[in-house]
Structures are given as C-alpha cells and as structure tokens.
Scaffold this motif. Structure first.
Motif, mmCIF file in Angstrom:
data_model
loop_
_atom_site.group_PDB
_atom_site.id
_atom_site.type_symbol
_atom_site.label_atom_id
_atom_site.label_comp_id
_atom_site.label_asym_id
_atom_site.label_seq_id
_atom_site.Cartn_x
_atom_site.Cartn_y
_atom_site.Cartn_z
ATOM 1 N N GLU A 116 33.168 52.221 44.689
ATOM 2 C CA GLU A 116 33.527 53.538 44.169
ATOM 3 C C GLU A 116 33.969 53.481 42.715
ATOM 4 N N ARG A 117 34.335 52.291 42.247
ATOM 5 C CA ARG A 117 34.790 52.143 40.857
ATOM 6 C C ARG A 117 33.768 51.391 40.001
ATOM 7 N N GLU A 127 35.476 48.910 46.310
ATOM 8 C CA GLU A 127 35.156 48.475 44.957
ATOM 9 C C GLU A 127 33.944 49.223 44.404
ATOM 10 N N ARG A 137 32.602 51.406 33.394
ATOM 11 C CA ARG A 137 32.774 50.910 34.763
ATOM 12 C C ARG A 137 32.031 49.584 34.913
#
Length: 284
Positions: free
Chosen positions: A97-98, A95, A3
């Motif tokens: 969350e990722r 964004e 990530r």
C-alpha cells in the motif's frame, strides 16, 4: 521522496534475484529500493525466545548482505531495509500500500512443470493494491528486451496498458500487444464460406485491438508497438512468447471480499509458467 519499489526478501536465491531486478526497476523510476523481511511475531505460540533471537539474527544478516551487494552495484540509489514482525503475506500486503511496486521471487520446479507460485506469492498477486512482479532465480539480466502485454478487448484494461506502455518506454520502447482467442467454429460446406468467416473474425479482432491501443499509442508516442493476433488460448500464447522477454504484463480484476486469492485462469497460468519476470497489475 517517491514511493519505493519494495522487495520481499527471505534470503532465498529467488528473493535475491527479485532484489536485483527491483534495484534496476527502482533506478529507472528514480525511486528508493526497500528490502523487507517478515519474521515471526509474538502471535506465534511456538516461537521461543531462543528461536526468535536466531531468526532475527539470520534475517538481519540476510538483509545486510543483500543491501551491501546492491549498494555496490547502485551506489547512488537509496536502499532501505526493515525487519517487520509478522507473517509474510499480511506484512507485504501492508507494504504494498506504500509502494509503487512489490517484487517477490518465484521458484522454478522444472522446464516442463513451470514455476511454483507458493501460497504467499499467490495471495500477494491476487490481493495487493499495487502491481506485483514475480521474478525467477535464473531471470535473465537483459532488461532491454521486449515488453509483452496480454490484451482482452472489451474488458477493463486501462491500468494494465498504462503499466505496460510505461515499462516499454523506460526500456527500449518496444511493446508487443498480444490478443489471443479461439478460432471461431467452422460452419458450412463450401470452402469460401469458411475463409470469409475466418477473415471477418480476424479483421474484427485487429480492429478491436487497434481501438484499445490507440489512446496509449498517442500518450506514449516513443513506444514502438507490435500488434499480435493469435488463434490460440490466451494462456498458451502468452506463455509461448515469454522466453527472451524482458517483462510480461497481465492483469487481474478487483479484489473480491470474502473469497480466497483469485487470479483468473490466464493470469495464473502465466504466473506459473512464463519464463520471464511477470507483472500482475490490478485493474481498479
């Protein structure tokens, strides 16, 4: 692919400093760097086609220039860029969350007054599901200094301590754990009563802090830990030790549905006044 470390980029000196800080962080995590610009979307009624085109062109140039500069400094790192229609706070919250980490700029408003954490930064710091790092435009480049974490024994803090120990391990392995509380009220007339009371209170604080840190010392044995007990308000003590610090780590509780952004008084004071990058870590 891991990530990314994501940066909210708007072309300001603060956001460019945030991008530079995030690039080093991404490299230490072996993660891609993602530069995101939120630009007005179709829901904004006052956005004419001409203004939308101008905004899009400006944002594209800002992203391109930042990407080119960072690529020159970090040629082996994957750098991603994206323009996303929408208002900055909702775009960057999505964004987060990722991402492993969300990094944004924090504007200085003077040495005495501190720093300006605008409505977007406040909402991100209070609501993001991932840690948010606030970086000033004049943030020092030495990332090998101490990491400082504010500790409150008795309160949930596993996520905060894990972030802080990991950050110290990826730098030079020095972590300062600060526990500050008010001096207990002085009672009694005899001096020895006062001395014994204060001594007992300090011993209790040292024991409580040591117990909280013990499992993390075992997990991150390479990190050198310095425990600091201070008879002061937590906010004042943390702001006071921030100068020259590579990173300050503080926490916030879970998001509260139906309420506005809430950081808590200590975290908010540190976010506004600490003279170093500040990581605000949500405690699940």
């Amino acid at each position: 692919m891991a990530r990314p470390v994501t940066v909210g980029l708007d072309g300001s000196p603060e956001s460019l400093a945030a991008a530079g800080w995030a690039a080093h962080e991404a490299r230490s995590r072996d993660a891609p760097l993602r530069l995101v610009n939120a630009w007005p979307g179709p829901d904004q009624k006052d956005l004419t086609p001409g203004r939308e085109a101008a905004w899009h062109y400006w944002a594209e140039r800002a992203l391109g220039a930042a990407c080119a500069e960072l690529d020159a400094d970090h040629p082996d790192m994957a750098i991603l860029t994206d323009q996303i229609p929408g208002r900055p706070a909702p775009v960057l919250l999505a964004e987060a969350e990722r991402a492993q980490l969300l990094v944004v700029g924090s504007r200085s408003i003077g040495a005495v007054a501190g720093f300006f954490l605008g409505s977007v930064g406040l909402e991100l710091a209070a609501r993001a599901v991932t840690p948010v790092v606030l970086v000033r435009a004049d943030a020092h480049e030495d990332r090998q200094g101490d990491v400082v974490v504010g500790v409150e024994p008795g309160e949930p803090g596993e996520d905060i301590l894990e972030f802080a120990f990991d950050a110290a391990a990826r730098r030079d392995g020095v972590l300062r754990a600060v526990y500050a509380s008010r001096v207990p009220a002085i009672r009694g007339d005899a001096p020895w009563v006062v001395d014994v009371g204060l001594s007992d209170a300090r011993e209790e604080s040292e024991h409580a802090l040591g117990e909280v840190l013990a499992p993390w010392r075992d997990k991150f044995s390479e990190v050198r830990v310095f425990e600091e007990i201070a008879s002061d308000s937590p906010a004042r003590q943390l702001v006071g030790v921030a100068a020259g610090t590579a990173l300050m780590v503080v926490g916030r509780g879970p998001r509260q549905v139906g309420f506005g952004p809430r950081l808590g008084p200590v975290t908010q004071a540190v976010a506004h006044h600490a003279a170093c990058p500040v990581a605000i870590v949500p405690q699940r």
